[in-house]
Design a protein around this motif. Structure first.
Motif: not given
Length: 115
Positions: A87-115
């Motif tokens: 059950i997701r916690g509160k305030f993950y919609d803050l700009p800092e959290c959205l930026a972190a989530a976006r950065a992790w998503k971009e990193w995952e997409a850029a990994r050459p060794w991902k499945n």
């Protein structure tokens, strides 16, 4: 002629990408930390008010202030529901959290060794 220099030359990009991945992960973890700090700042007054109300309602008899603060200390955090789903916690919609989530998503997409 020895093949060792050639082997070292050919393996360098592999080690360089591992080192780069470690730097990326450190940067991403720093973004996560900024998110959690922003969340904590937003949650602090809410938790404080909830603890104050808890004490006023006399929910606990032995150590009301300590027990109420302990109970409210996890308000807004992510937790597991009755069937094990997060059950997701509160305030993950803050700009800092959205930026972190976006950065992790971009990193995952850029990994050459991902499945």
């Amino acid at each position: 002629m020895s093949k060792l220099p050639l082997l070292c030359l050919l393996s360098f990009p592999l080690f360089a990408s591992w080192a780069g991945a470690a730097d990326d992960e450190a940067r991403l973890r720093a973004l996560d930390q900024q998110c959690e700090e922003a969340r904590a700042k937003r949650l602090a007054p809410i938790r404080e008010e909830m603890a104050r109300r808890c004490v006023a309602e006399r929910r606990y008899l032995a150590n009301p202030e300590q027990d109420c603060r302990l109970e409210m200390s996890t308000y807004g955090d992510t937790f597991r529901g009755p069937r094990g789903a997060a059950i997701r916690g509160k305030f993950y919609d803050l700009p800092e959290c959205l930026a972190a989530a976006r950065a992790w998503k971009e990193w995952e997409a850029a990994r050459p060794w991902k499945n």
